[in-house]
Scaffold this active site. Sequence first.
Site, PDB file in Angstrom:
ATOM      1  N   HIS A 390      -0.698  74.436 130.735  1.00 43.11           N
ATOM      2  CA  HIS A 390       0.472  73.564 131.108  1.00 43.11           C
ATOM      3  C   HIS A 390       0.033  72.035 130.259  1.00 43.11           C
ATOM      4  O   HIS A 390       0.805  71.486 129.603  1.00 43.11           O
ATOM      5  CB  HIS A 390       0.619  73.315 132.581  1.00 43.11           C
ATOM      6  N   GLU A 391      -1.151  71.793 130.647  1.00 44.24           N
ATOM      7  CA  GLU A 391      -1.535  70.236 130.131  1.00 44.24           C
ATOM      8  C   GLU A 391      -1.817  70.574 128.793  1.00 44.24           C
ATOM      9  O   GLU A 391      -1.464  69.570 127.934  1.00 44.24           O
ATOM     10  CB  GLU A 391      -2.899  69.996 130.871  1.00 44.24           C
ATOM     11  N   HIS A 394       1.552  69.602 127.147  1.00 44.56           N
ATOM     12  CA  HIS A 394       1.645  68.165 126.971  1.00 44.56           C
ATOM     13  C   HIS A 394       0.807  67.612 125.912  1.00 44.56           C
ATOM     14  O   HIS A 394       1.597  66.779 125.057  1.00 44.56           O
ATOM     15  CB  HIS A 394       0.826  67.497 128.356  1.00 44.56           C
ATOM     16  N   HIS A 397       2.552  68.553 122.455  1.00 48.69           N
ATOM     17  CA  HIS A 397       3.754  67.926 122.588  1.00 48.69           C
ATOM     18  C   HIS A 397       3.455  66.320 122.055  1.00 48.69           C
ATOM     19  O   HIS A 397       4.114  65.736 120.739  1.00 48.69           O
ATOM     20  CB  HIS A 397       4.493  67.691 123.768  1.00 48.69           C
TER      21      HIS A 397
END
Length: 598
Positions: A390-391, A394, A397
């Site tokens: 998940h991180e 980020h 992105h």
Amino acid sequence: MAKELLTRDQVNVEDTWNLKDMYSNDSDWEEDIKAILGKTEELVKFEGRVCESADTLLQVLELSAFISEKLEFAYNYAARLFDEDQGNTLHQSMNQKIFSIMAKISSDVSFIDPEILACDESKLEEFYDKEPKLDLYKKQIKEVQRLKAHTLSAEMEKVVAMTAEMSNTASEVYEAFTNVDMKFPTIKDEDGEEVELTHGRFVPFLMSANRRVREDAFKAYYDTMKDYINTLASSYSGEVKQRVFHSRVRGYSSNLEAAVNANNVSPEVYENLVKTVNANLDKLHAYVSLRKKCLGVDELHMYDIYTPMISDVAKKVTYKEAQETICKALAVLGDDYVELLKEGFANRWIDVYENKGKQGGAYSATAYGCHPYMLLNYNDTFDDMFTTAHEMGHSMHSHYSNSAQPYIYSNYKIFVAEVASTCNEILLLEYLLKNCTDKKERAYLLNHYLDSFKGTVYRQTQFAEFEKITNEMVENGDSLNAENLSTIYKDINERYYGPDMISDPEIAYEWARIPHFYYNFYVYQYATSFCAAVAIAEMILTEGEPAVARYKKFLSSGCTDAPVELLKIAGVDLTTPAPIEAALAKMGEIVKELEELV
């Protein structure tokens, strides 16, 4: 699991992030601060003549961009140092110093937007013709103009900017109190040994297969919260009150409108989410009924909500194993994506394990001009592997946006911030399901998929509803206190989880442990982003390269358009309830498949 937390100096350096990639030492940070303040002195000399000529406008915008970029960089360094050990007094001072500087600079340069808004459109067009370098700033100026109705006079903007440091007090008190001052008791673990309860260990304890451990952790944690609930209620009340001040002084109809409009999102998107999720609570109720059946309990309690429904399958996942699996799962996004993942894992972008004083939870943060940084509190669980993926979403992105866009357009809006992270999680889960041959293991993975829907769509919408109700109460002149906050939260919890869940008295205090309630209507974006990510992941897996190309274009777009419009590049339209309904329909299908498997 360590019986006592390590101090920061006891942590293996290879398991920590390398902040020397930002500054080689604190003295270099201090030098940057001096440079920022010097440039700010240059900028304030333009007050009253921002639009005097094309040249002055360009100088103002270039100086402003320079200061913002350097200030963000310096802030990130101080914030990362602070978060690795919030009990470190030197880093506390650095963090407070940068916040003070940011507040002062915000006040000093607050004249810029009002002066641009006072400039006639035809005059701006003349400036664009005379100075080609202003082309870079056209979108930025249009964004300023979009907020014209809520921008004050230069004098008033300066006054409002002066409140910034004061406005952070509630969240600073909450962080210091919950992360440093608050102490939890010990409980007996699965082996009967006394272990200190912490924020980082709380959810892993709730995931335990031993129901006694789950119940003990649940009650010990929330009994501690209850002991301080009046202080925590006052802190949250202060947070909401400062929002009311800012939204009203800018002429917004509500805190919600002020928060979402800052990201160029309509309040209807927020309200549509809450309405659509409430219309689909039957899927969550079916999930709860299935969980009760799988666990084989007469009563399902809130401390039973994290433990896997499928027993004897959960296994520890070391950090090394998590890295390898994540890279394989995300190979569908291309070699360039995987190479970046490996670079981050190998070159200390990540602070991996919990230590005393460390910020709880997990996040990714980045400053333009440096690679992203990730904070984890890795505990060798299956969920920790997903948190890492998940991180990393980020981080990727941020990397793609920073690489493709100039600084002023690199920071993507919060509304789309959770799409890439959640897409990574879904691709990881789909990879594991595809490569699973064991019936019980598949059931375990489906359980995890359902838990993701429960935790990200339903739970975050539950939070969003609580936040909306409590903000509206203050807007309507009502006060927030420990009693009504806890009652409201418990009532919402009972409605969401339905008749097959015992909403234990302790769950009424859960609102007090959610730091995101200080992030100003942030949480709803987890839910909208999850629904968008479900659609994007499905397109990537079915279409292949065309969908990957669209997705990377979205990742590289920064804030070059309204976030809802940028999502359309990736093939998702959140102006309608369709993506939310489709995602929840998928959840309903997974519930049925798991029912058949068990």
